[in-house]
Design a protein around this motif. Structure first.
Motif, PDB file in Angstrom:
ATOM      1  N   ARG A 191      22.188  44.704  33.052  1.00  0.00           N
ATOM      2  CA  ARG A 191      22.807  45.968  33.484  1.00  0.00           C
ATOM      3  C   ARG A 191      22.008  47.187  33.036  1.00  0.00           C
ATOM      4  NH1 ARG A 191      25.788  49.746  31.154  1.00  0.00           N
ATOM      5  NH2 ARG A 191      26.069  48.582  29.197  1.00  0.00           N
ATOM      6  N   VAL A 192      21.524  47.191  31.796  1.00  0.00           N
ATOM      7  CA  VAL A 192      20.847  48.387  31.276  1.00  0.00           C
ATOM      8  C   VAL A 192      19.361  48.421  31.641  1.00  0.00           C
ATOM      9  CG1 VAL A 192      22.481  48.553  29.365  1.00  0.00           C
ATOM     10  CG2 VAL A 192      20.295  47.375  29.021  1.00  0.00           C
ATOM     11  N   LEU A 193      18.865  47.364  32.271  1.00  0.00           N
ATOM     12  CA  LEU A 193      17.444  47.287  32.615  1.00  0.00           C
ATOM     13  C   LEU A 193      17.184  47.921  33.990  1.00  0.00           C
ATOM     14  CD1 LEU A 193      14.752  46.034  31.545  1.00  0.00           C
ATOM     15  CD2 LEU A 193      15.267  44.048  32.986  1.00  0.00           C
ATOM     16  N   ASP A 197      28.410  44.398  24.167  1.00  0.00           N
ATOM     17  CA  ASP A 197      28.923  45.596  24.828  1.00  0.00           C
ATOM     18  C   ASP A 197      27.970  46.746  24.545  1.00  0.00           C
ATOM     19  OD1 ASP A 197      30.536  47.355  26.184  1.00  0.00           O
ATOM     20  OD2 ASP A 197      31.986  47.595  24.565  1.00  0.00           O
ATOM     21  N   LEU A 198      26.867  46.790  25.262  1.00  0.00           N
ATOM     22  CA  LEU A 198      25.821  47.777  24.988  1.00  0.00           C
ATOM     23  C   LEU A 198      26.297  49.180  25.364  1.00  0.00           C
ATOM     24  CD1 LEU A 198      22.674  45.844  26.291  1.00  0.00           C
ATOM     25  CD2 LEU A 198      23.583  45.957  23.957  1.00  0.00           C
ATOM     26  N   PRO A 199      26.197  50.133  24.436  1.00  0.00           N
ATOM     27  CA  PRO A 199      26.702  51.492  24.674  1.00  0.00           C
ATOM     28  C   PRO A 199      25.697  52.372  25.416  1.00  0.00           C
ATOM     29  CG  PRO A 199      25.898  51.329  22.434  1.00  0.00           C
ATOM     30  CD  PRO A 199      25.724  49.962  23.045  1.00  0.00           C
ATOM     31  N   PHE A 200      25.214  51.869  26.552  1.00  0.00           N
ATOM     32  CA  PHE A 200      24.192  52.586  27.308  1.00  0.00           C
ATOM     33  C   PHE A 200      24.538  52.586  28.798  1.00  0.00           C
ATOM     34  CE2 PHE A 200      21.995  50.302  23.786  1.00  0.00           C
ATOM     35  CZ  PHE A 200      21.705  51.413  23.000  1.00  0.00           C
ATOM     36  N   GLU A 201      23.997  53.570  29.500  1.00  0.00           N
ATOM     37  CA  GLU A 201      24.202  53.667  30.940  1.00  0.00           C
ATOM     38  C   GLU A 201      23.454  52.548  31.668  1.00  0.00           C
ATOM     39  OE1 GLU A 201      22.886  57.480  32.173  1.00  0.00           O
ATOM     40  OE2 GLU A 201      24.286  58.583  30.899  1.00  0.00           O
ATOM     41  N   LEU A 230      17.686  37.999  37.224  1.00  0.00           N
ATOM     42  CA  LEU A 230      16.313  38.210  36.767  1.00  0.00           C
ATOM     43  C   LEU A 230      15.392  37.171  37.396  1.00  0.00           C
ATOM     44  CD1 LEU A 230      17.186  38.911  33.042  1.00  0.00           C
ATOM     45  CD2 LEU A 230      16.148  40.560  34.606  1.00  0.00           C
ATOM     46  N   LYS A 231      14.144  37.536  37.603  1.00  0.00           N
ATOM     47  CA  LYS A 231      13.195  36.656  38.280  1.00  0.00           C
ATOM     48  C   LYS A 231      11.937  36.474  37.438  1.00  0.00           C
ATOM     49  CE  LYS A 231      11.625  40.703  40.861  1.00  0.00           C
ATOM     50  NZ  LYS A 231      11.517  41.354  42.190  1.00  0.00           N
ATOM     51  N   ASN A 232      11.033  35.628  37.960  1.00  0.00           N
ATOM     52  CA  ASN A 232       9.782  35.323  37.247  1.00  0.00           C
ATOM     53  C   ASN A 232      10.067  34.944  35.791  1.00  0.00           C
ATOM     54  OD1 ASN A 232       8.319  35.995  39.586  1.00  0.00           O
ATOM     55  ND2 ASN A 232       8.189  38.139  38.988  1.00  0.00           N
ATOM     56  N   VAL A 233      11.039  34.066  35.630  1.00  0.00           N
ATOM     57  CA  VAL A 233      11.470  33.653  34.288  1.00  0.00           C
ATOM     58  C   VAL A 233      10.486  32.629  33.733  1.00  0.00           C
ATOM     59  CG1 VAL A 233      13.337  32.679  32.914  1.00  0.00           C
ATOM     60  CG2 VAL A 233      13.867  34.041  34.958  1.00  0.00           C
ATOM     61  N   ARG A 260      27.750  37.029  28.371  1.00  0.00           N
ATOM     62  CA  ARG A 260      28.078  38.461  28.364  1.00  0.00           C
ATOM     63  C   ARG A 260      26.880  39.301  27.938  1.00  0.00           C
ATOM     64  NH1 ARG A 260      33.370  40.798  25.157  1.00  0.00           N
ATOM     65  NH2 ARG A 260      32.962  43.037  25.427  1.00  0.00           N
ATOM     66  N   THR A 261      26.149  38.845  26.932  1.00  0.00           N
ATOM     67  CA  THR A 261      24.991  39.606  26.447  1.00  0.00           C
ATOM     68  C   THR A 261      23.878  39.648  27.489  1.00  0.00           C
ATOM     69  OG1 THR A 261      25.519  38.996  24.167  1.00  0.00           O
ATOM     70  CG2 THR A 261      23.302  39.799  24.597  1.00  0.00           C
ATOM     71  N   ILE A 262      23.619  38.525  28.146  1.00  0.00           N
ATOM     72  CA  ILE A 262      22.585  38.510  29.191  1.00  0.00           C
ATOM     73  C   ILE A 262      22.967  39.447  30.332  1.00  0.00           C
ATOM     74  CG2 ILE A 262      21.409  37.088  30.909  1.00  0.00           C
ATOM     75  CD1 ILE A 262      20.502  36.588  28.022  1.00  0.00           C
ATOM     76  N   ARG A 263      24.242  39.477  30.703  1.00  0.00           N
ATOM     77  CA  ARG A 263      24.689  40.394  31.769  1.00  0.00           C
ATOM     78  C   ARG A 263      24.480  41.846  31.344  1.00  0.00           C
ATOM     79  NH1 ARG A 263      29.096  36.700  32.244  1.00  0.00           N
ATOM     80  NH2 ARG A 263      30.431  38.107  31.024  1.00  0.00           N
ATOM     81  N   GLU A 264      24.748  42.124  30.067  1.00  0.00           N
ATOM     82  CA  GLU A 264      24.556  43.478  29.564  1.00  0.00           C
ATOM     83  C   GLU A 264      23.080  43.869  29.571  1.00  0.00           C
ATOM     84  OE1 GLU A 264      27.117  46.075  27.844  1.00  0.00           O
ATOM     85  OE2 GLU A 264      27.302  45.216  29.844  1.00  0.00           O
ATOM     86  N   MET A 265      22.214  42.948  29.204  1.00  0.00           N
ATOM     87  CA  MET A 265      20.778  43.222  29.235  1.00  0.00           C
ATOM     88  C   MET A 265      20.332  43.538  30.660  1.00  0.00           C
ATOM     89  SD  MET A 265      19.437  40.271  26.593  1.00  0.00           S
ATOM     90  CE  MET A 265      17.727  40.800  26.537  1.00  0.00           C
TER      91      MET A 265
END
Length: 207
Positions: A143-145, A111-115, A184-187, A136-141
């Motif tokens: 979201r904030v990127l 639950d990253l506390p960032f916009e 995400l792409k170019n993985v 959940r963590t990957i989705r959060e990453m």
């Protein structure tokens, strides 16, 4: 035997969430141990200009200190679950914190506390093993990127020529599929340096 098992449990807990004097010692120990893969990870970020970087599981703040010295980085934020280890990171980066270039946040990767779309780079070094909820963590990453941004997740997948089946299974069956499903792409899975006999790899992707 009970004592050894208890000691092992304590040490494993300290690596996951360092606390107290032992936690501070382990944090500093990890700085020395992980220097090769830390520098390699920063190279993988391909820093350009006006970068805003988030490190998940920043530990004692060594990567933050290296990033703060780079002119291409406007701001670097370190987040960790351990308040004790954040204290070590604050001491290591006190000058950069005073200048406003480094910020430290106590928080959970789930639950990253960032916009939304706040960072151009999101990175992690040897913390993915402790993420309780990978989807959940990957989705959060994601979201904030920011669009066009990059993530780099660095970890070890073997030692002394022996491949770690459990970690490689996590990479192949969880991390890589989840990162692709997130949008995400170019993985890419890249092979890095051997550090203390351990094989380092990194998952890189772009938004």
């Amino acid at each position: 035997m009970k004592f050894l098992n208890r000691l092992k449990t304590i040490l494993e807990g300290q690596y996951q969430r360092p606390s107290g004097l032992l936690g501070k010692y382990i944090g500093e120990k990890m700085v020395v141990q992980h220097e090769p893969e830390t520098r390699w990870t920063l190279d993988l970020l391909n820093l350009n200009e006006e970068e805003s970087v988030l490190e998940l599981g920043c530990g004692a703040g060594y990567a933050l200190k290296l990033l703060a010295k780079k002119s291409a980085v406007e701001e670097v934020v370190g987040m960790d679950l351990s308040k004790s280890i954040i204290g070590s990171a604050k001491r290591r980066n006190k000058d950069a914190i005073k200048r406003g270039k480094v910020k430290l946040v106590h928080g959970d990767v789930r639950d990253l506390p960032f916009e939304d779309q706040l960072f151009t780079k999101v990175m992690s070094i040897h913390s993915v093993y402790f993420w309780g909820e990978l989807p959940r963590t990957i989705r959060e990453m994601y979201r904030v990127l920011k669009p066009g941004g990059t993530i780099v997740i660095t970890l070890c997948n073997g030692a002394s020529e022996v491949s770690w089946g459990g970690v490689n299974k996590m990479i192949d069956e969880q991390l890589l599929p989840l990162i692709k499903e997130s949008g995400l792409k170019n993985v890419l899975l890249k092979t890095g340096p051997r550090s203390r006999g351990y094989q380092t790899v990194a998952i890189c992707a772009e938004k």
